[in-house]
Design a protein around this motif. Sequence first.
Motif, PDB file in Angstrom:
ATOM      1  N   ILE A 142       0.848  -1.185   0.000  1.00 25.83           N
ATOM      2  CA  ILE A 142       0.000   0.000   0.000  1.00 25.83           C
ATOM      3  C   ILE A 142       0.890   1.244   0.000  1.00 25.83           C
ATOM      4  O   ILE A 142       1.833   1.336   0.792  1.00 25.83           O
ATOM      5  CB  ILE A 142      -0.929   0.022   1.242  1.00 25.83           C
ATOM      6  N   THR A 143       0.581   2.183  -0.915  1.00 30.03           N
ATOM      7  CA  THR A 143       1.311   3.442  -0.988  1.00 30.03           C
ATOM      8  C   THR A 143       0.308   4.595  -0.955  1.00 30.03           C
ATOM      9  O   THR A 143      -0.899   4.386  -1.078  1.00 30.03           O
ATOM     10  CB  THR A 143       2.142   3.552  -2.287  1.00 30.03           C
ATOM     11  N   ASP A 144       0.828   5.807  -0.827  1.00 26.74           N
ATOM     12  CA  ASP A 144      -0.022   7.004  -0.843  1.00 26.74           C
ATOM     13  C   ASP A 144      -0.564   7.332  -2.225  1.00 26.74           C
ATOM     14  O   ASP A 144      -1.580   7.992  -2.344  1.00 26.74           O
ATOM     15  CB  ASP A 144       0.776   8.235  -0.385  1.00 26.74           C
ATOM     16  N   HIS A 145       0.138   6.915  -3.260  1.00 23.57           N
ATOM     17  CA  HIS A 145      -0.154   7.439  -4.583  1.00 23.57           C
ATOM     18  C   HIS A 145      -0.427   6.395  -5.672  1.00 23.57           C
ATOM     19  O   HIS A 145      -0.428   6.731  -6.844  1.00 23.57           O
ATOM     20  CB  HIS A 145       0.986   8.363  -5.022  1.00 23.57           C
ATOM     21  N   THR A 146      -0.660   5.140  -5.287  1.00 24.18           N
ATOM     22  CA  THR A 146      -0.996   4.103  -6.264  1.00 24.18           C
ATOM     23  C   THR A 146      -2.114   3.238  -5.704  1.00 24.18           C
ATOM     24  O   THR A 146      -2.319   3.191  -4.490  1.00 24.18           O
ATOM     25  CB  THR A 146       0.207   3.175  -6.570  1.00 24.18           C
ATOM     26  N   PRO A 147      -2.791   2.524  -6.571  1.00 24.78           N
ATOM     27  CA  PRO A 147      -3.676   1.481  -6.052  1.00 24.78           C
ATOM     28  C   PRO A 147      -2.818   0.420  -5.353  1.00 24.78           C
ATOM     29  O   PRO A 147      -1.599   0.368  -5.566  1.00 24.78           O
ATOM     30  CB  PRO A 147      -4.331   0.901  -7.311  1.00 24.78           C
ATOM     31  N   PRO A 148      -3.408  -0.437  -4.529  1.00 26.62           N
ATOM     32  CA  PRO A 148      -2.630  -1.513  -3.901  1.00 26.62           C
ATOM     33  C   PRO A 148      -1.857  -2.313  -4.963  1.00 26.62           C
ATOM     34  O   PRO A 148      -2.386  -2.588  -6.047  1.00 26.62           O
ATOM     35  CB  PRO A 148      -3.686  -2.374  -3.218  1.00 26.62           C
ATOM     36  N   ILE A 149      -0.615  -2.656  -4.647  1.00 28.14           N
ATOM     37  CA  ILE A 149       0.245  -3.374  -5.587  1.00 28.14           C
ATOM     38  C   ILE A 149       0.369  -4.827  -5.131  1.00 28.14           C
ATOM     39  O   ILE A 149       1.007  -5.113  -4.110  1.00 28.14           O
ATOM     40  CB  ILE A 149       1.632  -2.718  -5.675  1.00 28.14           C
ATOM     41  N   PRO A 150      -0.236  -5.772  -5.869  1.00 29.41           N
ATOM     42  CA  PRO A 150      -0.120  -7.190  -5.513  1.00 29.41           C
ATOM     43  C   PRO A 150       1.351  -7.631  -5.580  1.00 29.41           C
ATOM     44  O   PRO A 150       2.048  -7.349  -6.563  1.00 29.41           O
ATOM     45  CB  PRO A 150      -0.954  -7.907  -6.574  1.00 29.41           C
ATOM     46  N   THR A 151       1.794  -8.308  -4.536  1.00 27.06           N
ATOM     47  CA  THR A 151       3.210  -8.650  -4.387  1.00 27.06           C
ATOM     48  C   THR A 151       3.334 -10.054  -3.814  1.00 27.06           C
ATOM     49  O   THR A 151       2.530 -10.469  -2.989  1.00 27.06           O
ATOM     50  CB  THR A 151       3.892  -7.651  -3.424  1.00 27.06           C
ATOM     51  N   VAL A 152       4.379 -10.765  -4.234  1.00 27.18           N
ATOM     52  CA  VAL A 152       4.688 -12.048  -3.616  1.00 27.18           C
ATOM     53  C   VAL A 152       6.135 -12.020  -3.117  1.00 27.18           C
ATOM     54  O   VAL A 152       7.024 -11.474  -3.772  1.00 27.18           O
ATOM     55  CB  VAL A 152       4.435 -13.253  -4.557  1.00 27.18           C
ATOM     56  N   THR A 163      17.444 -16.716   5.007  1.00 28.22           N
ATOM     57  CA  THR A 163      18.702 -16.698   4.265  1.00 28.22           C
ATOM     58  C   THR A 163      18.544 -16.152   2.853  1.00 28.22           C
ATOM     59  O   THR A 163      19.514 -15.719   2.245  1.00 28.22           O
ATOM     60  CB  THR A 163      19.305 -18.114   4.172  1.00 28.22           C
ATOM     61  N   ARG A 164      17.317 -16.191   2.325  1.00 24.40           N
ATOM     62  CA  ARG A 164      17.091 -15.724   0.961  1.00 24.40           C
ATOM     63  C   ARG A 164      15.679 -15.168   0.832  1.00 24.40           C
ATOM     64  O   ARG A 164      14.734 -15.750   1.352  1.00 24.40           O
ATOM     65  CB  ARG A 164      17.284 -16.873  -0.023  1.00 24.40           C
ATOM     66  N   ILE A 165      15.570 -14.039   0.145  1.00 24.72           N
ATOM     67  CA  ILE A 165      14.274 -13.407  -0.102  1.00 24.72           C
ATOM     68  C   ILE A 165      14.198 -13.061  -1.587  1.00 24.72           C
ATOM     69  O   ILE A 165      15.119 -12.441  -2.125  1.00 24.72           O
ATOM     70  CB  ILE A 165      14.097 -12.112   0.722  1.00 24.72           C
ATOM     71  N   ARG A 166      13.116 -13.472  -2.226  1.00 30.18           N
ATOM     72  CA  ARG A 166      12.836 -13.100  -3.616  1.00 30.18           C
ATOM     73  C   ARG A 166      11.469 -12.421  -3.632  1.00 30.18           C
ATOM     74  O   ARG A 166      10.516 -12.950  -3.064  1.00 30.18           O
ATOM     75  CB  ARG A 166      12.801 -14.321  -4.541  1.00 30.18           C
ATOM     76  N   VAL A 167      11.381 -11.263  -4.266  1.00 22.68           N
ATOM     77  CA  VAL A 167      10.133 -10.505  -4.289  1.00 22.68           C
ATOM     78  C   VAL A 167       9.817 -10.121  -5.728  1.00 22.68           C
ATOM     79  O   VAL A 167      10.697  -9.683  -6.468  1.00 22.68           O
ATOM     80  CB  VAL A 167      10.236  -9.229  -3.427  1.00 22.68           C
ATOM     81  N   THR A 168       8.550 -10.262  -6.089  1.00 20.97           N
ATOM     82  CA  THR A 168       8.143  -9.809  -7.410  1.00 20.97           C
ATOM     83  C   THR A 168       6.784  -9.121  -7.358  1.00 20.97           C
ATOM     84  O   THR A 168       5.934  -9.477  -6.553  1.00 20.97           O
ATOM     85  CB  THR A 168       8.142 -10.969  -8.441  1.00 20.97           C
ATOM     86  N   PHE A 169       6.668  -8.085  -8.183  1.00 18.63           N
ATOM     87  CA  PHE A 169       5.427  -7.340  -8.365  1.00 18.63           C
ATOM     88  C   PHE A 169       5.578  -6.520  -9.640  1.00 18.63           C
ATOM     89  O   PHE A 169       6.668  -6.401 -10.194  1.00 18.63           O
ATOM     90  CB  PHE A 169       5.106  -6.448  -7.153  1.00 18.63           C
ATOM     91  N   ASP A 170       4.485  -5.967 -10.103  1.00 23.58           N
ATOM     92  CA  ASP A 170       4.508  -5.109 -11.281  1.00 23.58           C
ATOM     93  C   ASP A 170       4.865  -3.694 -10.823  1.00 23.58           C
ATOM     94  O   ASP A 170       4.063  -3.040 -10.149  1.00 23.58           O
ATOM     95  CB  ASP A 170       3.139  -5.133 -11.961  1.00 23.58           C
ATOM     96  N   PRO A 171       6.044  -3.176 -11.172  1.00 25.11           N
ATOM     97  CA  PRO A 171       6.463  -1.861 -10.690  1.00 25.11           C
ATOM     98  C   PRO A 171       5.882  -0.692 -11.474  1.00 25.11           C
ATOM     99  O   PRO A 171       6.090   0.464 -11.091  1.00 25.11           O
ATOM    100  CB  PRO A 171       7.984  -1.912 -10.867  1.00 25.11           C
ATOM    101  N   ARG A 172       5.144  -0.943 -12.529  1.00 24.89           N
ATOM    102  CA  ARG A 172       4.651   0.158 -13.366  1.00 24.89           C
ATOM    103  C   ARG A 172       3.859   1.222 -12.594  1.00 24.89           C
ATOM    104  O   ARG A 172       4.053   2.422 -12.857  1.00 24.89           O
ATOM    105  CB  ARG A 172       3.849  -0.374 -14.539  1.00 24.89           C
ATOM    106  N   PRO A 173       3.013   0.849 -11.625  1.00 21.81           N
ATOM    107  CA  PRO A 173       2.311   1.918 -10.887  1.00 21.81           C
ATOM    108  C   PRO A 173       3.273   2.864 -10.159  1.00 21.81           C
ATOM    109  O   PRO A 173       2.983   4.056 -10.033  1.00 21.81           O
ATOM    110  CB  PRO A 173       1.431   1.172  -9.894  1.00 21.81           C
TER     111      PRO A 173
END
Length: 118
Positions: free
Chosen positions: A83-93, A104-114
């Motif tokens: 959740i940000t101030d200036h975008t719709p909620p961004i689905p993330t995994v 020990t390891r973290i991988r994160v993906t989401f659509d950064p376009r917003p």
Amino acid sequence: MNRTETTRATVATYFDAWRGRDFERLRTVLAPGVEFAGVMGTASGVEECVAGLRGMATSIMTDLVLHARVVEGVDAMTWFDLITDHTPPIPTVNWSRVEDGLITRIRVTFDPRPLTAT
């Protein structure tokens, strides 16, 4: 506690601490050599990882809304909305690996376009 329970508890602490901006608590569940890779960059080690998460929390994140977590052994997948101030909620995994009670390891993906459109 078995491996799956340990993984679930560790990842829950990670998200609770990040969401609450408690970076000292967050640090307690990260392995010294934690590796982070995501859409917005990479980090190696606790200091870089905490700095990156702090940067997200203070620059764009206003909240996290957790939807689901699947845990199997040392791996956890957490689906949430950033959740940000200036975008719709961004689905993330977030895919975290936990060994000996530490991430020990973290991988994160989401659509950064917003984020880049604002």
